[in-house]
Design an enzyme around this catalytic site. Structure first.
Site, mmCIF file in Angstrom:
data_model
loop_
_atom_site.group_PDB
_atom_site.id
_atom_site.type_symbol
_atom_site.label_atom_id
_atom_site.label_comp_id
_atom_site.label_asym_id
_atom_site.label_seq_id
_atom_site.Cartn_x
_atom_site.Cartn_y
_atom_site.Cartn_z
ATOM 1 N N ASP A 1 8.638 9.674 -1.424
ATOM 2 C CA ASP A 1 8.529 8.234 -1.642
ATOM 3 C C ASP A 1 9.864 7.549 -1.306
ATOM 4 O OD1 ASP A 1 7.541 5.755 -2.231
ATOM 5 O OD2 ASP A 1 7.657 5.980 -4.403
ATOM 6 N N HIS B 1 10.120 7.714 -13.793
ATOM 7 C CA HIS B 1 9.549 9.021 -13.456
ATOM 8 C C HIS B 1 10.608 9.907 -12.814
ATOM 9 C CE1 HIS B 1 8.695 5.934 -10.315
ATOM 10 N NE2 HIS B 1 9.361 6.784 -9.564
ATOM 11 N N GLN C 1 5.368 12.158 -8.525
ATOM 12 C CA GLN C 1 6.264 11.351 -9.371
ATOM 13 C C GLN C 1 5.699 11.335 -10.787
ATOM 14 O OE1 GLN C 1 5.893 8.283 -6.282
ATOM 15 N NE2 GLN C 1 8.081 7.863 -6.489
ATOM 16 N N ARG D 1 19.937 -0.815 -10.198
ATOM 17 C CA ARG D 1 18.624 -1.422 -9.961
ATOM 18 C C ARG D 1 17.589 -0.629 -10.758
ATOM 19 N NH1 ARG D 1 14.262 0.068 -7.077
ATOM 20 N NH2 ARG D 1 13.036 -1.410 -5.871
ATOM 21 N N ASP E 1 14.433 0.621 -11.445
ATOM 22 C CA ASP E 1 13.217 0.777 -10.659
ATOM 23 C C ASP E 1 11.972 0.772 -11.547
ATOM 24 O OD1 ASP E 1 11.962 1.546 -8.051
ATOM 25 O OD2 ASP E 1 11.329 3.266 -9.245
ATOM 26 N N GLU F 1 13.723 -4.650 -11.299
ATOM 27 C CA GLU F 1 12.733 -4.585 -10.222
ATOM 28 C C GLU F 1 11.359 -4.655 -10.876
ATOM 29 O OE1 GLU F 1 9.921 -2.658 -7.211
ATOM 30 O OE2 GLU F 1 10.656 -1.530 -8.905
ATOM 31 N N HIS G 1 12.472 -3.034 1.051
ATOM 32 C CA HIS G 1 11.916 -1.808 1.635
ATOM 33 C C HIS G 1 10.451 -1.657 1.233
ATOM 34 C CE1 HIS G 1 12.579 -0.840 -2.476
ATOM 35 N NE2 HIS G 1 11.964 0.317 -2.333
ATOM 36 N N ASP G 2 10.003 -2.482 0.278
ATOM 37 C CA ASP G 2 8.617 -2.416 -0.182
ATOM 38 C C ASP G 2 7.759 -3.454 0.526
ATOM 39 O OD1 ASP G 2 8.744 -0.252 -1.915
ATOM 40 O OD2 ASP G 2 9.416 -1.484 -3.603
ATOM 41 N N ARG H 1 4.823 1.288 4.535
ATOM 42 C CA ARG H 1 6.123 0.643 4.316
ATOM 43 C C ARG H 1 7.184 1.171 5.285
ATOM 44 N NH1 ARG H 1 6.880 1.756 -1.917
ATOM 45 N NH2 ARG H 1 5.961 3.700 -1.202
HETATM 46 C C1 GLC Z 1 9.579 0.826 -6.830
HETATM 47 C C2 GLC Z 1 10.219 1.121 -5.493
HETATM 48 C C3 GLC Z 1 9.187 1.687 -4.586
HETATM 49 C C4 GLC Z 1 8.664 2.955 -5.185
HETATM 50 C C5 GLC Z 1 8.212 2.745 -6.615
HETATM 51 C C6 GLC Z 1 8.111 4.058 -7.310
HETATM 52 O O1 GLC Z 1 8.571 -0.103 -6.744
HETATM 53 O O2 GLC Z 1 10.796 -0.022 -4.975
HETATM 54 O O3 GLC Z 1 9.686 1.911 -3.303
HETATM 55 O O4 GLC Z 1 7.582 3.404 -4.422
HETATM 56 O O5 GLC Z 1 9.114 2.001 -7.380
HETATM 57 O O6 GLC Z 1 9.383 4.563 -7.616
HETATM 58 C C1 GLC Z 2 4.588 -1.432 -7.746
HETATM 59 C C2 GLC Z 2 5.826 -2.155 -7.927
HETATM 60 C C3 GLC Z 2 6.167 -2.907 -6.690
HETATM 61 C C4 GLC Z 2 6.110 -2.099 -5.463
HETATM 62 C C5 GLC Z 2 4.983 -1.144 -5.437
HETATM 63 C C6 GLC Z 2 5.331 -0.062 -4.500
HETATM 64 O O1 GLC Z 2 3.570 -2.317 -7.587
HETATM 65 O O2 GLC Z 2 5.739 -3.035 -9.014
HETATM 66 O O3 GLC Z 2 7.479 -3.232 -6.744
HETATM 67 O O4 GLC Z 2 6.013 -2.962 -4.368
HETATM 68 O O5 GLC Z 2 4.757 -0.567 -6.656
HETATM 69 O O6 GLC Z 2 4.895 -0.420 -3.279
#
Ligand code: GLC
Ligand code: GLC
Length: 657
Positions: A152, A195, A263, A293, A295, A337, A401-402, A526
Site C-alpha cells: 500500500d 494498523h 494491514q 502525519r 494516518d 489525515e 498521493h491518494d 492511485r
Molecule cells: C491513508 C493513506 C493511504 C492509505 C491508507 C491506509 O488514507 O493516505 O494512502 O492507503 O491510509 O494506510
Molecule cells: C480512506 C481515507 C482516505 C483515503 C482512502 C485511501 O478513505 O480516509 O484518506 O483516500 O482511505 O484511498
C-alpha cells in the site's frame, strides 16, 4: 466533591505516588543530565492533569492501569533524555514562537523518496530545487520497512524503527532531518498507527499464537462478531476485497483489516497497544520529525453499531499522544489525515490535538467548481467551514498521493439547490473524462458496485486538462489547462494555511499509465498519479519557459515568492466575499497591516465584477494586481481573463507614481 474534583484529586495523588518511583528507576540517567531531568519534571507536572485524565478515561478500568502508566512515563522520560541536542534547541525555539507554522513563508512539498530521488542521499541533490520552490516543509511518504511487493505504498509498516534498506538507513534519515532543518525545511513523516503490516513482529507473534500479541489486533474465530460490525461499516477498498475483515487460514481467524488484507488494525482498547505505539511515536520524533502525519486517524477506535470512524476515543488517544509529545518532544506537531465529512475533519483540529490538517473540502470543491464553472458550493461551504481555532492551520492541497473523494456536506449542496448524490456522480463522470466536453483525464478508484460510490485518481495536470490538450495538440486547450493549474495554485497559496505541492506537479507531470503492468500496483489506480520523475526532462523543463510544463514551473515559483512577501497571508483571517458573479470566487485576507482581495475566475470565458465591491473591503480607489502587476480603479468594471486569479492590494501612496 464533584466527579471532576475527585478526578483531579486522584490525579494529583497518583503523581505523588508515581514520581518517587520514576526518580528511583531513572536515577542514573537523571544524575547524568540533571538539567534535562528538571525540564522533564516541569513539563510532566504541567501536562499531568490532562494526560492523566485522558489515559484514565481510556484505560482506568484495566486492573493493570498503573503498571502501564508507570512504564509509559519511564519510556517517555528516557526518550526525552536521549533526544539529540539540536532537537532540544529546536524544542525551545518552537515553544518560544508557537505561531511559526502560520507564516506566509511556509510552503510544503510531498514525495515518495524512491520515485522522486531514488534514495535519501538522492534527496540531498534535490535541495537546489527545494530552495527554488521555497519549500519549508517536506513530507516523505512512508519509508519504513514494509512487505515486498504490494505494501500500500509503504502504508503497511513492518518496523517503525528500520527504514527500507533500498532508501538508506535510519542514521541517514536523521542526518538528513538535521541538514534540512538547517536549510529551513521541516521534516514530515507519517505515523501509520491505525494498523501494522501482517509482517510486523507483533503480528508475527500473534500468528505464532502468543495471546499477548493476539490482543494487539482484532481476531475472531468465526463470522459472528465481524457480521455484527459489518452492518454499519463503510468499505474502504471494495474493489480489492469486500468487507473489512480477512480470513487467515494459518491461524484460523478473521482479522480486522480496514484497508488491505495485509494491514492489520490495532486494538487501542488494549493499553499495551497505546503504550507500544507511544514508544514508536517518540522514536520517530527523535529522528528529527517536526510534523507527524497521523494516518487514517478516523479509524482508530471501534464501537459496535457505529461506522467505527471518528469515535470520541479516537480524539482522546490523539490528545494523549500529543500530551506525551509536549513532554518529550515539544517541537513535534500533529497533522490530521481525516478524509471524512467536513464536520468530522474539523473535530480533530485543536491546539491540543492536531495543530494542522489536510483540507479535503477545499480540495474537492476547487475541482467541483472547475467542473461546473460555478463557485456557489465552494463559496457557501468555505463561508462556514474554513475558520479554525487559534493556533491551528489548514494544509491546502490540490491532490495528494491518494484519490479525490467528494466529501462535501449534503446539506451545503441542497442549500445551493444541488442534489448531492447526482452531483457526486456527475463529478466522477466529469473527472473520469466520461462526460461530454470534459477536459479531465482521471480514472476511477474503488468504484463500489453496490453503492455506486467512486473516487478519482489522476495528477493535477491530467485532471486539469493538460494531458488531453497535449495529446490533441490543441494550443488553446493547453493554454487553458495551464491557466487552470495556475489559478488553483494562486488560491491555495493565498487563502491562509500551508500550501502543499505533490512534487512533480510543480512541472505539471501527467498520468503514468505504466502502473497497470506491475502486478503489485495494477489493482490500485492511485499509482497513476505517483509517477517516477525523469530528471533529464525535469531540468529541461525548468529552463524552457515556452512549454506548458515550463510555464507552470516558472509561474508557480514566482507565485510562491510573491506569497512570501504578503504579511496578510500570515495567520490572520479569511473573509469570503459574494462577488456578484457566479463564476468568481473571492475572499479577503487581513493581517499585518495589509489587506489582500483575491478573486479567481472559474470559467473559460472572461468575466466581470463590479469593482465597487473592492471599496467595501479596502478603503481606497486604486488597486494593483500583484500577480500581473496591473492597476485597477474601483470606479471601473473589473475584468478577469479565463481562469485568471488576481491578488489585489490597495495601492498606497508609495506605489502610485
Ligand atoms: C491513508 C493513506 C493511504 C492509505 C491508507 C491506509 O488514507 O493516505 O494512502 O492507503 O491510509 O494506510
Ligand atoms: C480512506 C481515507 C482516505 C483515503 C482512502 C485511501 O478513505 O480516509 O484518506 O483516500 O482511505 O484511498
Amino acid at each position: 466533591m464533584t466527579d471532576a474534583q475527585q478526578l483531579q484529586h486522584y490525579s494529583a495523588q497518583s503523581l505523588e505516588r508515581l514520581w518517587p518511583r520514576l526518580e528511583t528507576t531513572l536515577r542514573d540517567e537523571a544524575n547524568a543530565a540533571p538539567a534535562d531531568w528538571r525540564t522533564f519534571e516541569t513539563r510532566l507536572r504541567r501536562e499531568w492533569n490532562r494526560l492523566f485524565e485522558l489515559l484514565f478515561g481510556l484505560y482506568g478500568s484495566h486492573y493493570d492501569f498503573f503498571y502501564h502508566l508507570e512504564e509509559l512515563l519511564t519510556a517517555t522520560a528516557r526518550s526525552w533524555l536521549t533526544r539529540a541536542s539540536w532537537l532540544k534547541q529546536l524544542d525551545e525555539r518552537r515553544s518560544a514562537t508557537p505561531e511559526w507554522f502560520q507564516s506566509q513563508q511556509m510552503v510544503g512539498g510531498m514525495c515518495y523518496v524512491d520515485l522522486f530521488a531514488g534514495t535519501i542521499q538522492g534527496l540531498r541533490e534535490r535541495l537546489p530545487l527545494f530552495k527554488k520552490l521555497g519549500l519549508t516543509y517536506l513530507h516523505l511518504m512512508p519509508l519504513f520497512e514494509s512487505p515486498e511487493g504490494n505494501s500500500d505504498g509503504g502504508y503497511a509498516i513492518s518496523s517503525y524503527r528500520q527504514i527500507n534498506p533500498e532508501l538508506g538507513t535510519v542514521a541517514d534519515l536523521s542526518e538528513l532531518a538535521r541538514e534540512f532543518q538547517e536549510q529551513g525545511i521541516s521534516l514530515v513523516l507519517d505515523f501509520v498507527f491505525n494498523h501494522t503490516s501482517d509482517e510486523h513482529e507483533w503480528a508475527r507473534r500473534a500468528q505464532g499464537g502468543d495471546p499477548e500479541y493476539q490482543q494487539f489486533y482484532f481476531l475472531f474465530p468465526d463470522r459472528t462478531i465481524p457480521d455484527r460490525y459489518e452492518q454499519t461499516l463503510r468499505e474502504i477498498f471494495p474493489t480489492v476485497r469486500r468487507g473489512s475483515f480477512t480470513w487467515r487460514e494459518d491461524i484460523q481467524r478473521w482479522v480486522w483489516t480496514t484497508f488491505n488484507s495485509f494491514q492489520w488494525d490495532l486494538n487501542y482498547a488494549n493499553p499495551a497497544v497505546f503504550r507500544a505505539m507511544a514508544g514508536e511515536m517518540l522514536f520517530i520524533a527523535n529522528l528529527g520529525v517536526e510534523f507527524l502525519r497521523l494516518d487514517a486517524v478516523a479509524f482508530i477506535w471501534k464501537r459496535e453499531g457505529t461506522s467505527c470512524e471518528n469515535q470520541p476515543e479516537a480524539h482522546q488517544i490523539i490528545q494523549a499522544f500529543h500530551s506525551l509529545a509536549r513532554i518529550a518532544a515539544p517541537a513535534l506537531l500533529f497533522k490530521s489525515e481525516a478524509i471524512v465529512h467536513p464536520d468530522d475533519v474539523m473535530s480533530y483540529i485543536s491546539p491540543h490535538e492536531c495543530q494542522i490538517s489536510y483540507n479535503p473540502l477545499l480540495m474537492a470543491l476547487l475541482w467541483e467548481s472547475l467542473a461546473t464553472t460555478e463557485v456557489k458550493l465552494l463559496d457557501h461551504s468555505m463561508g462556514h467551514r474554513f475558520r479554525l481555532p487559534a493556533g491551528t492551520a489548514w494544509v491546502n492541497y490540490l491532490r495528494s498521493h491518494d484519490d479525490i473523494g467528494w466529501t462535501f456536506d449534503d446539506n451545503d449542496a441542497r442549500w445551493e439547490w444541488i442534489d448531492p448524490v447526482g452531483h457526486r456522480s456527475f463529478l466522477n463522470q466529469f473527472y473520469m473524462g466520461r462526460f461530454p466536453g470534459s477536459f479531465a483525464r482521471g480514472v476511477p478508484f474503488q468504484e463500489n458496485p453496490d453503492t455506486g460510490d467512486a473516487r478519482v485518481s489522476g495528477t493535477l495536470a491530467s485532471l486539469a486538462g493538460l494531458e488531453q490538450a497535449i495529446q490533441s495538440g490543441d494550443e488553446q486547450q493547453m493554454d487553458l489547462a495551464v491557466r487552470r493549474i495556475l489559478m488553483l495554485y494562486g488560491i491555495i497559496l493565498s487563502i491562509g494555511g500551508i500550501p502543499l505541492i505533490y512534487l512533480g506537479d510543480e512541472v505539471g507531470t501527467l498520468n503514468d499509465y505504466t502502473y497497470s503492468t506491475d502486478p503489485d500496483k495494477a489493482n490500485d489506480s492511485r499509482w497513476i498519479h505517483r509517477p517516477r520523475i525523469d530528471w533529464t526532462w525535469h531540468r529541461q523543463v525548468e529552463k524552457e519557459i515556452s512549454s506548458p510544463h515550463g510555464k507552470i514551473f516558472a509561474e508557480l515559483t514566482r507565485l510562491i515568492a510573491l506569497r512570501k512577501q504578503q504579511p496578510a497571508i500570515f495567520d490572520g483571517e479569511t473573509e469570503f466575499v459574494e462577488t456578484g458573479n457566479g463564476h468568481l470566487f473571492g475572499y479577503v485576507r487581513y493581517g499585518g497591516n495589509q489587506r489582500l482581495f483575491i478573486v479567481a475566475n472559474f470559467s473559460s470565458q472572461p468575466q466581470e465584477m463590479n469593482a465597487d465591491l473592492l471599496r467595501e473591503y479596502g478603503t481606497g480607489y486604486h488597486f494593483i494586481d500583484l500577480i500581473a502587476g496591473r492597476t485597477f480603479s474601483a470606479e471601473h468594471i473589473l475584468r478577469l481573463e479565463p481562469y485568471q486569479c488576481l491578488w489585489l492590494e490597495q495601492e498606497t501612496a508609495t506605489t502610485i507614481n
